[in-house]
Write an enzyme that holds these catalytic residues in place. Structure first.
Site, PDB file in Angstrom:
ATOM      1  N   LYS A 151      35.951  30.739  32.000  1.00  0.00           N
ATOM      2  CA  LYS A 151      34.537  30.787  31.554  1.00  0.00           C
ATOM      3  C   LYS A 151      34.300  32.001  30.648  1.00  0.00           C
ATOM      4  O   LYS A 151      33.725  31.893  29.574  1.00  0.00           O
ATOM      5  CB  LYS A 151      33.592  30.872  32.768  1.00  0.00           C
ATOM      6  CG  LYS A 151      33.809  29.803  33.819  1.00  0.00           C
ATOM      7  CD  LYS A 151      32.898  29.976  35.012  1.00  0.00           C
ATOM      8  CE  LYS A 151      33.123  31.214  35.854  1.00  0.00           C
ATOM      9  NZ  LYS A 151      34.402  31.262  36.582  1.00  0.00           N
ATOM     10  N   ARG A 183      25.529  30.591  41.067  1.00  0.00           N
ATOM     11  CA  ARG A 183      26.607  30.411  42.039  1.00  0.00           C
ATOM     12  C   ARG A 183      26.121  29.630  43.254  1.00  0.00           C
ATOM     13  O   ARG A 183      26.941  29.156  44.034  1.00  0.00           O
ATOM     14  CB  ARG A 183      27.110  31.757  42.546  1.00  0.00           C
ATOM     15  CG  ARG A 183      27.852  32.569  41.524  1.00  0.00           C
ATOM     16  CD  ARG A 183      29.184  31.921  41.198  1.00  0.00           C
ATOM     17  NE  ARG A 183      30.303  32.803  41.363  1.00  0.00           N
ATOM     18  CZ  ARG A 183      30.662  33.745  40.497  1.00  0.00           C
ATOM     19  NH1 ARG A 183      29.971  33.923  39.408  1.00  0.00           N
ATOM     20  NH2 ARG A 183      31.715  34.494  40.728  1.00  0.00           N
ATOM     21  N   ARG A 214      46.117  37.830  35.183  1.00  0.00           N
ATOM     22  CA  ARG A 214      45.006  38.368  34.389  1.00  0.00           C
ATOM     23  C   ARG A 214      45.020  39.902  34.357  1.00  0.00           C
ATOM     24  O   ARG A 214      45.198  40.571  35.368  1.00  0.00           O
ATOM     25  CB  ARG A 214      43.659  37.902  34.967  1.00  0.00           C
ATOM     26  CG  ARG A 214      42.489  38.594  34.257  1.00  0.00           C
ATOM     27  CD  ARG A 214      41.171  37.924  34.449  1.00  0.00           C
ATOM     28  NE  ARG A 214      40.794  37.776  35.843  1.00  0.00           N
ATOM     29  CZ  ARG A 214      39.723  37.119  36.237  1.00  0.00           C
ATOM     30  NH1 ARG A 214      38.952  36.536  35.353  1.00  0.00           N
ATOM     31  NH2 ARG A 214      39.446  37.016  37.516  1.00  0.00           N
ATOM     32  N   ARG A 235      41.915  43.484  37.974  1.00  0.00           N
ATOM     33  CA  ARG A 235      40.652  43.623  38.710  1.00  0.00           C
ATOM     34  C   ARG A 235      40.943  43.712  40.201  1.00  0.00           C
ATOM     35  O   ARG A 235      41.796  42.988  40.711  1.00  0.00           O
ATOM     36  CB  ARG A 235      39.767  42.396  38.437  1.00  0.00           C
ATOM     37  CG  ARG A 235      38.735  42.635  37.362  1.00  0.00           C
ATOM     38  CD  ARG A 235      38.018  41.397  36.930  1.00  0.00           C
ATOM     39  NE  ARG A 235      37.476  40.578  37.998  1.00  0.00           N
ATOM     40  CZ  ARG A 235      36.836  39.429  37.799  1.00  0.00           C
ATOM     41  NH1 ARG A 235      36.656  38.977  36.573  1.00  0.00           N
ATOM     42  NH2 ARG A 235      36.356  38.722  38.798  1.00  0.00           N
ATOM     43  N   ARG A 269      37.523  34.349  47.303  1.00  0.00           N
ATOM     44  CA  ARG A 269      36.577  33.971  46.242  1.00  0.00           C
ATOM     45  C   ARG A 269      36.671  32.477  45.955  1.00  0.00           C
ATOM     46  O   ARG A 269      35.669  31.807  45.729  1.00  0.00           O
ATOM     47  CB  ARG A 269      36.874  34.750  44.951  1.00  0.00           C
ATOM     48  CG  ARG A 269      36.353  36.166  44.983  1.00  0.00           C
ATOM     49  CD  ARG A 269      36.994  37.016  43.909  1.00  0.00           C
ATOM     50  NE  ARG A 269      36.823  36.499  42.569  1.00  0.00           N
ATOM     51  CZ  ARG A 269      37.703  36.676  41.579  1.00  0.00           C
ATOM     52  NH1 ARG A 269      38.801  37.353  41.792  1.00  0.00           N
ATOM     53  NH2 ARG A 269      37.467  36.182  40.392  1.00  0.00           N
TER      54      ARG A 269
HETATM   55  P1  AP5 Z   1      38.782  34.220  32.580  1.00  0.00           P
HETATM   56  O1  AP5 Z   1      38.155  33.772  31.313  1.00  0.00           O
HETATM   57  O2  AP5 Z   1      38.794  35.670  32.890  1.00  0.00           O
HETATM   58  O3  AP5 Z   1      38.211  33.362  33.816  1.00  0.00           O
HETATM   59  P2  AP5 Z   1      36.741  33.297  34.469  1.00  0.00           P
HETATM   60  O4  AP5 Z   1      36.431  31.867  34.678  1.00  0.00           O
HETATM   61  O5  AP5 Z   1      35.781  34.092  33.647  1.00  0.00           O
HETATM   62  O6  AP5 Z   1      37.098  33.937  35.850  1.00  0.00           O
HETATM   63  P3  AP5 Z   1      36.403  35.072  36.772  1.00  0.00           P
HETATM   64  O7  AP5 Z   1      37.410  35.365  37.854  1.00  0.00           O
HETATM   65  O8  AP5 Z   1      35.919  36.236  35.959  1.00  0.00           O
HETATM   66  O9  AP5 Z   1      35.257  34.313  37.372  1.00  0.00           O
HETATM   67  P4  AP5 Z   1      34.586  34.594  38.688  1.00  0.00           P
HETATM   68  O10 AP5 Z   1      33.562  33.562  38.559  1.00  0.00           O
HETATM   69  O11 AP5 Z   1      35.327  34.564  39.926  1.00  0.00           O
HETATM   70  O12 AP5 Z   1      34.235  36.167  38.584  1.00  0.00           O
HETATM   71  P5  AP5 Z   1      32.923  36.914  38.181  1.00  0.00           P
HETATM   72  O13 AP5 Z   1      33.294  38.066  37.360  1.00  0.00           O
HETATM   73  O14 AP5 Z   1      31.898  35.960  37.662  1.00  0.00           O
HETATM   74  O15 AP5 Z   1      40.292  33.657  32.554  1.00  0.00           O
HETATM   75  C1  AP5 Z   1      41.164  33.902  33.639  1.00  0.00           C
HETATM   76  C2  AP5 Z   1      42.595  34.214  33.103  1.00  0.00           C
HETATM   77  O16 AP5 Z   1      43.114  33.078  32.418  1.00  0.00           O
HETATM   78  C3  AP5 Z   1      42.640  35.363  32.085  1.00  0.00           C
HETATM   79  O17 AP5 Z   1      43.832  36.055  32.273  1.00  0.00           O
HETATM   80  C4  AP5 Z   1      42.630  34.651  30.718  1.00  0.00           C
HETATM   81  O18 AP5 Z   1      43.273  35.430  29.721  1.00  0.00           O
HETATM   82  C5  AP5 Z   1      43.397  33.384  31.041  1.00  0.00           C
HETATM   83  N1  AP5 Z   1      42.982  32.204  30.270  1.00  0.00           N
HETATM   84  C6  AP5 Z   1      41.699  31.851  29.971  1.00  0.00           C
HETATM   85  N2  AP5 Z   1      41.682  30.678  29.318  1.00  0.00           N
HETATM   86  C7  AP5 Z   1      42.982  30.272  29.233  1.00  0.00           C
HETATM   87  C8  AP5 Z   1      43.616  29.092  28.687  1.00  0.00           C
HETATM   88  N3  AP5 Z   1      42.918  28.106  28.111  1.00  0.00           N
HETATM   89  N4  AP5 Z   1      44.965  28.984  28.805  1.00  0.00           N
HETATM   90  C9  AP5 Z   1      45.696  29.972  29.405  1.00  0.00           C
HETATM   91  N5  AP5 Z   1      45.151  31.101  29.934  1.00  0.00           N
HETATM   92  C10 AP5 Z   1      43.811  31.233  29.861  1.00  0.00           C
HETATM   93  O19 AP5 Z   1      32.395  37.392  39.609  1.00  0.00           O
HETATM   94  C11 AP5 Z   1      33.038  38.412  40.336  1.00  0.00           C
HETATM   95  C12 AP5 Z   1      32.230  38.698  41.599  1.00  0.00           C
HETATM   96  O20 AP5 Z   1      30.895  39.143  41.251  1.00  0.00           O
HETATM   97  C13 AP5 Z   1      32.000  37.506  42.528  1.00  0.00           C
HETATM   98  O21 AP5 Z   1      33.076  37.321  43.421  1.00  0.00           O
HETATM   99  C14 AP5 Z   1      30.704  37.934  43.257  1.00  0.00           C
HETATM  100  O22 AP5 Z   1      30.979  38.882  44.234  1.00  0.00           O
HETATM  101  C15 AP5 Z   1      29.914  38.617  42.153  1.00  0.00           C
HETATM  102  N6  AP5 Z   1      29.037  37.691  41.423  1.00  0.00           N
HETATM  103  C16 AP5 Z   1      29.085  37.427  40.088  1.00  0.00           C
HETATM  104  N7  AP5 Z   1      28.128  36.554  39.746  1.00  0.00           N
HETATM  105  C17 AP5 Z   1      27.448  36.264  40.887  1.00  0.00           C
HETATM  106  C18 AP5 Z   1      26.345  35.397  41.167  1.00  0.00           C
HETATM  107  N8  AP5 Z   1      25.747  34.667  40.209  1.00  0.00           N
HETATM  108  N9  AP5 Z   1      25.917  35.338  42.443  1.00  0.00           N
HETATM  109  C19 AP5 Z   1      26.481  36.078  43.424  1.00  0.00           C
HETATM  110  N10 AP5 Z   1      27.544  36.905  43.219  1.00  0.00           N
HETATM  111  C20 AP5 Z   1      28.017  37.001  41.950  1.00  0.00           C
END
Ligand code: AP5
Length: 213
Positions: free
Chosen positions: A14, A90, A126, A159, A170
């Site tokens: 994403k 979420r 990552r 991370r 997660r």
């Molecule tokens: P990447 O683009 O980083 O993936 P992502 O979907 O953004 O993954 P996240 O882990 O950041 O999402 P998340 O939803 O768990 O974490 P968030 O930060 O929102 O890609 C992943 C990897 O793949 C990278 O290495 C990239 O280079 C590679 N890649 C990408 N596309 C590719 C492709 N096509 N082919 C090959 N490789 C590829 O949340 C973290 C924490 O914050 C949560 O656990 C929670 O505690 C809190 N939080 C955040 N938002 C909320 C909310 N709305 N409500 C409550 N808690 C929240």
């Protein structure tokens, strides 16, 4: 406001696609709740202190904290702004709260679909920039210089919540919430699914078409 939300499992791509979209087209603003929370933690803001304990354990941050942060972010924006929200909503409570106001009703939900085995390798490889949050992958999307961000020359690190035990939790939390969210957007004909198990450039082109950018 024209709002698009990106849903998908941790590691489904994403953030990568949202950052590419705003580079490819100046029409969009991108807000990631995960990035916002990590910035609040590193800047030692009160909201960061509250969120930290949940994030370290792979738990969701309580809805009230997240909704206040989103409200503060979206309220000042002009009504014609095109916004991509990544990592929000979420929970069903977050989704319905956004839709309550006409100005923040979601236009489109893009769901990033990826098999579980691909998610595991995405998270395991990552590395993320400490400074600008750009994410890379040791194997699939490596930086030009090992350990250094191509964009801002910041240091690339793993991370804390990508450590295997936290990442697994997660994923479980995401599974608990995901079905209800997909149902919610599907019933309102606002759901668009994307095969996220492809080359990032192909996914980007698909999204640019879907979003009419
Ligand atoms: P990447 O683009 O980083 O993936 P992502 O979907 O953004 O993954 P996240 O882990 O950041 O999402 P998340 O939803 O768990 O974490 P968030 O930060 O929102 O890609 C992943 C990897 O793949 C990278 O290495 C990239 O280079 C590679 N890649 C990408 N596309 C590719 C492709 N096509 N082919 C090959 N490789 C590829 O949340 C973290 C924490 O914050 C949560 O656990 C929670 O505690 C809190 N939080 C955040 N938002 C909320 C909310 N709305 N409500 C409550 N808690 C929240």
């Amino acid at each position: 406001m024209n709002l698009t939300v990106f849903l998908g499992a941790p590691g489904s791509g994403k953030g990568t696609q949202a950052r590419r979209l705003i580079t490819a087209s100046s029409q969009f603003l991108h807000f990631s709740t995960g990035d916002m929370l990590r910035t609040a933690i590193s800047e030692k803001k009160p909201v960061g202190a509250k969120a930290r304990v949940f994030m370290e354990q792979g738990e969701l941050v309580p809805d009230a904290i997240i909704l206040e942060m989103i409200e503060e972010t979206l309220t000042p924006l002009h009504r014609d702004t095109r916004v991509i929200l990544d990592g929000f909503p979420r929970t069903l409570a977050q989704a319905t709260a956004l839709d309550l106001k006409r100005t923040t009703r979601v236009n489109l939900c893009v769901y990033f679909q990826l098999p579980e085995k691909s998610l595991v390798s995405r998270i395991a490889g990552r590395i993320t920039c400490e400074r600008c949050e750009e994410s890379y992958h040791l194997q699939f999307i490596p930086p030009v210089r090992a350990g250094i961000c191509d964009k801002c020359q910041g240091t690339l690190v793993q991370r804390a919540d990508d450590l295997e035990s936290v990442a697994l939790h997660r994923f479980e939390i995401w599974q608990e919430q995901n079905e209800a969210l997909l149902k919610y957007y599907n019933e309102a004909n606002r759901l668009c699914e994307v095969n996220a198990d492809r080359d990032p450039d192909i996914i980007q082109q698909y999204l640019l078409n879907v979003l009419g950018a």
